[in-house]
Design a protein around this motif. Sequence first.
Motif, PDB file in Angstrom:
ATOM      1  N   LEU A  47      -6.314  -7.825  30.093  1.00  0.00           N
ATOM      2  CA  LEU A  47      -4.894  -7.517  29.970  1.00  0.00           C
ATOM      3  C   LEU A  47      -4.733  -6.137  29.355  1.00  0.00           C
ATOM      4  O   LEU A  47      -5.534  -5.734  28.517  1.00  0.00           O
ATOM      5  CB  LEU A  47      -4.184  -8.539  29.066  1.00  0.00           C
ATOM      6  CG  LEU A  47      -4.002  -9.953  29.594  1.00  0.00           C
ATOM      7  CD1 LEU A  47      -3.379 -10.843  28.513  1.00  0.00           C
ATOM      8  CD2 LEU A  47      -3.140  -9.981  30.846  1.00  0.00           C
ATOM      9  N   THR A  48      -3.696  -5.434  29.779  1.00  0.00           N
ATOM     10  CA  THR A  48      -3.387  -4.136  29.192  1.00  0.00           C
ATOM     11  C   THR A  48      -2.501  -4.335  27.972  1.00  0.00           C
ATOM     12  O   THR A  48      -1.935  -5.418  27.766  1.00  0.00           O
ATOM     13  CB  THR A  48      -2.631  -3.251  30.197  1.00  0.00           C
ATOM     14  OG1 THR A  48      -1.348  -3.840  30.459  1.00  0.00           O
ATOM     15  CG2 THR A  48      -3.417  -3.073  31.488  1.00  0.00           C
ATOM     16  N   SER A  49      -2.347  -3.279  27.194  1.00  0.00           N
ATOM     17  CA  SER A  49      -1.446  -3.340  26.044  1.00  0.00           C
ATOM     18  C   SER A  49      -0.021  -3.657  26.484  1.00  0.00           C
ATOM     19  O   SER A  49       0.684  -4.428  25.817  1.00  0.00           O
ATOM     20  CB  SER A  49      -1.455  -2.010  25.280  1.00  0.00           C
ATOM     21  OG  SER A  49      -2.676  -1.845  24.623  1.00  0.00           O
ATOM     22  N   GLY A  50       0.384  -3.087  27.597  1.00  0.00           N
ATOM     23  CA  GLY A  50       1.720  -3.361  28.126  1.00  0.00           C
ATOM     24  C   GLY A  50       1.902  -4.816  28.507  1.00  0.00           C
ATOM     25  O   GLY A  50       2.961  -5.404  28.266  1.00  0.00           O
ATOM     26  N   GLN A  51       0.877  -5.402  29.103  1.00  0.00           N
ATOM     27  CA  GLN A  51       0.948  -6.813  29.466  1.00  0.00           C
ATOM     28  C   GLN A  51       1.018  -7.705  28.221  1.00  0.00           C
ATOM     29  O   GLN A  51       1.747  -8.695  28.203  1.00  0.00           O
ATOM     30  CB  GLN A  51      -0.253  -7.204  30.331  1.00  0.00           C
ATOM     31  CG  GLN A  51      -0.208  -6.599  31.723  1.00  0.00           C
ATOM     32  CD  GLN A  51      -1.510  -6.805  32.467  1.00  0.00           C
ATOM     33  OE1 GLN A  51      -2.603  -6.615  31.930  1.00  0.00           O
ATOM     34  NE2 GLN A  51      -1.388  -7.197  33.728  1.00  0.00           N
ATOM     35  N   VAL A  52       0.264  -7.335  27.203  1.00  0.00           N
ATOM     36  CA  VAL A  52       0.297  -8.102  25.958  1.00  0.00           C
ATOM     37  C   VAL A  52       1.669  -7.957  25.301  1.00  0.00           C
ATOM     38  O   VAL A  52       2.240  -8.941  24.826  1.00  0.00           O
ATOM     39  CB  VAL A  52      -0.844  -7.686  25.006  1.00  0.00           C
ATOM     40  CG1 VAL A  52      -0.691  -8.340  23.645  1.00  0.00           C
ATOM     41  CG2 VAL A  52      -2.194  -8.049  25.612  1.00  0.00           C
ATOM     42  N   ASP A  53       2.218  -6.742  25.288  1.00  0.00           N
ATOM     43  CA  ASP A  53       3.570  -6.550  24.750  1.00  0.00           C
ATOM     44  C   ASP A  53       4.576  -7.415  25.493  1.00  0.00           C
ATOM     45  O   ASP A  53       5.443  -8.045  24.877  1.00  0.00           O
ATOM     46  CB  ASP A  53       4.005  -5.090  24.849  1.00  0.00           C
ATOM     47  CG  ASP A  53       3.464  -4.226  23.732  1.00  0.00           C
ATOM     48  OD1 ASP A  53       2.961  -4.785  22.729  1.00  0.00           O
ATOM     49  OD2 ASP A  53       3.543  -2.993  23.863  1.00  0.00           O
ATOM     50  N   ALA A  54       4.454  -7.467  26.830  1.00  0.00           N
ATOM     51  CA  ALA A  54       5.380  -8.278  27.628  1.00  0.00           C
ATOM     52  C   ALA A  54       5.252  -9.752  27.264  1.00  0.00           C
ATOM     53  O   ALA A  54       6.258 -10.457  27.136  1.00  0.00           O
ATOM     54  CB  ALA A  54       5.116  -8.070  29.115  1.00  0.00           C
TER      55      ALA A  54
END
Length: 74
Positions: A47-54
Amino acid sequence: MNHHLMVSDPAIRRQLQLAGLRFMWSRARWLESEAKLLGVCLKSGALTSGQVDARLEEMGALDLVYPELMGYRD
């Protein structure tokens, strides 16, 4: 707004309190497992940081996580 348990019978009140505590405990266990999974996926690159933030935002955690983290930087 105050939310008080409005039950006068002590036995029923105790049962409701115990049920509430069991609910909190089960949610805490779920949150722990979700956080661990997200951390493992972030570290591995699944997972990317953006995906984790989402995902954190979906869980309603961003409102709690980032202000708490930003407070520690002061």
